[in-house]
Design a protein around this motif. Structure first.
Motif, PDB file in Angstrom:
ATOM      1  N   ASP A   1      17.894   2.130   5.332  1.00  0.00           N
ATOM      2  CA  ASP A   1      17.547   3.174   4.382  1.00  0.00           C
ATOM      3  C   ASP A   1      17.833   2.735   2.951  1.00  0.00           C
ATOM      4  O   ASP A   1      17.025   2.940   2.044  1.00  0.00           O
ATOM      5  N   GLU A   2      18.973   2.112   2.737  1.00  0.00           N
ATOM      6  CA  GLU A   2      19.343   1.694   1.389  1.00  0.00           C
ATOM      7  C   GLU A   2      18.448   0.567   0.891  1.00  0.00           C
ATOM      8  O   GLU A   2      18.091   0.522  -0.296  1.00  0.00           O
ATOM      9  N   LEU A   3      18.089  -0.342   1.775  1.00  0.00           N
ATOM     10  CA  LEU A   3      17.158  -1.400   1.387  1.00  0.00           C
ATOM     11  C   LEU A   3      15.800  -0.795   1.045  1.00  0.00           C
ATOM     12  O   LEU A   3      15.182  -1.152   0.031  1.00  0.00           O
ATOM     13  N   GLY A   4      15.342   0.137   1.863  1.00  0.00           N
ATOM     14  CA  GLY A   4      14.065   0.781   1.592  1.00  0.00           C
ATOM     15  C   GLY A   4      14.066   1.566   0.291  1.00  0.00           C
ATOM     16  O   GLY A   4      13.037   1.644  -0.401  1.00  0.00           O
ATOM     17  N   GLU A   5      15.206   2.128  -0.078  1.00  0.00           N
ATOM     18  CA  GLU A   5      15.284   2.925  -1.293  1.00  0.00           C
ATOM     19  C   GLU A   5      14.934   2.098  -2.529  1.00  0.00           C
ATOM     20  O   GLU A   5      14.329   2.603  -3.485  1.00  0.00           O
ATOM     21  N   ILE A   6      15.292   0.832  -2.526  1.00  0.00           N
ATOM     22  CA  ILE A   6      14.970  -0.048  -3.649  1.00  0.00           C
ATOM     23  C   ILE A   6      13.459  -0.135  -3.855  1.00  0.00           C
ATOM     24  O   ILE A   6      12.970  -0.233  -4.980  1.00  0.00           O
ATOM     25  N   PHE A   7      12.718  -0.077  -2.763  1.00  0.00           N
ATOM     26  CA  PHE A   7      11.272  -0.226  -2.825  1.00  0.00           C
ATOM     27  C   PHE A   7      10.534   1.103  -2.723  1.00  0.00           C
ATOM     28  O   PHE A   7       9.311   1.131  -2.601  1.00  0.00           O
ATOM     29  N   GLY A   8      11.265   2.201  -2.754  1.00  0.00           N
ATOM     30  CA  GLY A   8      10.622   3.503  -2.669  1.00  0.00           C
ATOM     31  C   GLY A   8      10.149   3.849  -1.280  1.00  0.00           C
ATOM     32  O   GLY A   8       9.108   4.498  -1.111  1.00  0.00           O
TER      33      GLY A   8
ATOM     34  N   HIS B   1      12.004  -8.982   0.425  1.00  0.00           N
ATOM     35  CA  HIS B   1      13.449  -9.249   0.499  1.00  0.00           C
ATOM     36  C   HIS B   1      13.775  -9.822   1.869  1.00  0.00           C
ATOM     37  O   HIS B   1      13.361  -9.266   2.892  1.00  0.00           O
ATOM     38  N   PRO B   2      14.520 -10.951   1.924  1.00  0.00           N
ATOM     39  CA  PRO B   2      14.803 -11.575   3.221  1.00  0.00           C
ATOM     40  C   PRO B   2      15.610 -10.712   4.168  1.00  0.00           C
ATOM     41  O   PRO B   2      15.555 -10.921   5.382  1.00  0.00           O
ATOM     42  N   ALA B   3      16.354  -9.727   3.656  1.00  0.00           N
ATOM     43  CA  ALA B   3      17.139  -8.861   4.535  1.00  0.00           C
ATOM     44  C   ALA B   3      16.263  -8.010   5.430  1.00  0.00           C
ATOM     45  O   ALA B   3      16.733  -7.501   6.455  1.00  0.00           O
ATOM     46  N   TYR B   4      14.981  -7.859   5.103  1.00  0.00           N
ATOM     47  CA  TYR B   4      14.096  -7.112   5.982  1.00  0.00           C
ATOM     48  C   TYR B   4      13.993  -7.745   7.363  1.00  0.00           C
ATOM     49  O   TYR B   4      13.667  -7.069   8.347  1.00  0.00           O
ATOM     50  N   ALA B   5      14.263  -9.035   7.463  1.00  0.00           N
ATOM     51  CA  ALA B   5      14.185  -9.708   8.765  1.00  0.00           C
ATOM     52  C   ALA B   5      15.104  -9.070   9.796  1.00  0.00           C
ATOM     53  O   ALA B   5      14.769  -8.997  10.987  1.00  0.00           O
ATOM     54  N   PHE B   6      16.266  -8.598   9.371  1.00  0.00           N
ATOM     55  CA  PHE B   6      17.241  -8.057  10.319  1.00  0.00           C
ATOM     56  C   PHE B   6      16.737  -6.809  11.026  1.00  0.00           C
ATOM     57  O   PHE B   6      17.257  -6.454  12.088  1.00  0.00           O
ATOM     58  N   PHE B   7      15.731  -6.145  10.463  1.00  0.00           N
ATOM     59  CA  PHE B   7      15.244  -4.903  11.056  1.00  0.00           C
ATOM     60  C   PHE B   7      14.031  -5.144  11.952  1.00  0.00           C
ATOM     61  O   PHE B   7      13.480  -4.191  12.507  1.00  0.00           O
TER      62      PHE B   7
ATOM     63  N   ALA C   1       0.825  -1.208   0.000  1.00  0.00           N
ATOM     64  CA  ALA C   1       0.000   0.000   0.000  1.00  0.00           C
ATOM     65  C   ALA C   1       0.858   1.257   0.000  1.00  0.00           C
ATOM     66  O   ALA C   1       0.544   2.250  -0.675  1.00  0.00           O
ATOM     67  N   VAL C   2       1.965   1.224   0.722  1.00  0.00           N
ATOM     68  CA  VAL C   2       2.830   2.402   0.811  1.00  0.00           C
ATOM     69  C   VAL C   2       3.734   2.503  -0.413  1.00  0.00           C
ATOM     70  O   VAL C   2       3.945   3.597  -0.947  1.00  0.00           O
ATOM     71  N   THR C   3       4.276   1.397  -0.882  1.00  0.00           N
ATOM     72  CA  THR C   3       5.129   1.482  -2.070  1.00  0.00           C
ATOM     73  C   THR C   3       4.334   1.929  -3.297  1.00  0.00           C
ATOM     74  O   THR C   3       4.868   2.599  -4.190  1.00  0.00           O
ATOM     75  N   SER C   4       3.043   1.582  -3.340  1.00  0.00           N
ATOM     76  CA  SER C   4       2.214   1.955  -4.488  1.00  0.00           C
ATOM     77  C   SER C   4       1.641   3.356  -4.378  1.00  0.00           C
ATOM     78  O   SER C   4       1.085   3.887  -5.349  1.00  0.00           O
ATOM     79  N   GLY C   5       1.711   3.950  -3.194  1.00  0.00           N
ATOM     80  CA  GLY C   5       1.151   5.276  -2.981  1.00  0.00           C
ATOM     81  C   GLY C   5      -0.289   5.271  -2.511  1.00  0.00           C
ATOM     82  O   GLY C   5      -0.896   6.332  -2.349  1.00  0.00           O
ATOM     83  N   GLN C   6      -0.856   4.094  -2.253  1.00  0.00           N
ATOM     84  CA  GLN C   6      -2.215   4.019  -1.728  1.00  0.00           C
ATOM     85  C   GLN C   6      -2.295   4.608  -0.320  1.00  0.00           C
ATOM     86  O   GLN C   6      -3.316   5.157   0.077  1.00  0.00           O
ATOM     87  N   ALA C   7      -1.215   4.461   0.438  1.00  0.00           N
ATOM     88  CA  ALA C   7      -1.075   5.073   1.760  1.00  0.00           C
ATOM     89  C   ALA C   7       0.278   5.753   1.823  1.00  0.00           C
ATOM     90  O   ALA C   7       1.167   5.481   0.999  1.00  0.00           O
TER      91      ALA C   7
END
Length: 362
Positions: A139-146, A107-113, A87-93
């Motif tokens: 931040d860098e991981l999030g940048e890939i997904f906007g 992405h499996p790296a999200y687990a570390f956070f 919802a957030v990556t698409s701009g719905q929220a």
């Protein structure tokens, strides 16, 4: 190339950072009041976790002096609990509050956070995030997904969970229908469990109906509020899956970039304050809640060493399957290095002190 293939073959901060560098600088809407919609993975009023989301929203609203108003949508009010990322990556929220390990399929790296099996305690996570590479990697991981992401809550060490019967050995997990998200759930899968990933608001009914044989949730206070003690009395108070689970606030990056620098800083500060406030809320309430549970007939248990050993073996198997991903491997290397450094000192200082305090004061 699809997104998954892109992620599999790219390093953090590479193509995504280059693409973002071509975007025009944001135009700040000075003096213009804005309303931001926050979707959450939490049912409204869900103890602790919804409180953390509310704390962030209230702080942003108060500190922005009317220039920002965050409106919270609980799970199911706009999108489902596990749909907030899309919802957030698409701009719905505009932003979400959730546990990022819900999104390991992105992405499996999200687990570390949030947390990984046999990973960081809450203090170790804060060390890595605030004074190591954690925040930058998030931040860098999030940048890939906007997304622009911050830690914005922490449950502390979570309990091993509620079971219909005592666990005598790792074989008791074979065929067990158990609710556990993230990589921890995958670890139980290596032990033969049938792992379920249910939103928090649905867990009580699933346990009561027999759709699942057991569940982890958070810890004594939140678990008591959820009412699991009404269904089963076997409670394991230590688990391998979430020794210090972080919660995250993520804002659509285009939305974040369109805010003024002061508004951006308000979101960052509100998130960080909610992280420490949330951790204290859980830790303050867990001890007395556990006493009440025990007084009500709950049997407090610890897993035998054979179960811990099987979980450790499973954790290595699960992590190894992702090591071919450059992003996962990079985040894990940073995470493990920081954890080793923090643990060494905490064990020799606070660990020794607490053992002696318990020995000498009873």
């Amino acid at each position: 190339m699809d997104r998954r293939s892109f992620l599999k073959n790219s390093a953090i901060g590479g193509t995504a950072a280059a693409a973002s560098a071509t975007l025009a600088a944001p135009a700040y809407a000075a003096g213009h009041a804005r309303t931001l919609t926050m979707v959450t993975s939490w049912g409204r009023g869900l103890a602790g976790v919804f409180d953390a989301a509310q704390r962030v929203a209230d702080s942003i609203n108060a500190m922005s002096d009317g220039s920002l108003t965050v409106e919270i949508k609980a799970a199911g009010e706009l999108v489902g609990a596990f749909e907030v990322f899309d919802a957030v990556t698409s701009g719905q929220a505009d932003m979400y509050h959730a546990a990022d390990y819900y999104f390991i399929n992105q992405h499996p790296a999200y687990a570390f956070f949030t947390s990984v099996p046999f990973g960081m305690t809450a203090q170790e996570l804060m060390n890595w995030y605030n004074h190591g590479e954690g925040a930058a990697l998030h931040d860098e991981l999030g940048e890939i997904f906007g997304l622009k992401s911050f830690l914005a809550g922490n449950t502390g060490a979570q309990a091993g969970g509620w079971f219909a019967k005592e666990i005598a050995g790792p074989e008791d997990f074979n065929g067990l229908k158990f609710r556990m998200p993230g990589l921890g759930g995958q670890v139980l899968g290596t032990m033969g469990a049938s792992v379920q990933n249910l939103p928090g608001a649905e867990v009580y009914q699933a346990l009561a109906s027999g759709a699942i044989d057991g569940t982890e949730w958070i810890g004594p206070w939140a678990d008591e509020k959820a009412g699991f003690q009404e269904i089963t009395k076997f409670y394991y108070t230590a688990g391998m899956h979430e020794p210090g689970a972080g919660l995250s606030l993520a804002t659509n990056r285009d939305v974040f970039d369109s805010l003024t620098p002061s508004q951006q800083k308000i979101i960052e500060i509100a998130s960080g304050e909610a992280h420490s406030w949330s951790l204290a809320q859980f830790l303050n309430n867990n001890g007395s809640a556990l006493q009440r549970l025990q007084s009500g007939g709950v049997k407090v248990l610890e897993f035998p060493d054979s179960v811990w050993d099987a979980m450790a073996a499973g954790a290595k198997t699960v992590s190894d399957q992702y090591m071919g991903d450059d992003i996962y491997a990079k985040v894990k290397a940073s995470y493990d290095s920081s954890m080793a450094a923090s643990s060494s000192w905490l064990t020799q200082s606070e660990g020794t002190y607490r053992a002696q305090r318990d020995r000498t004061t009873g």
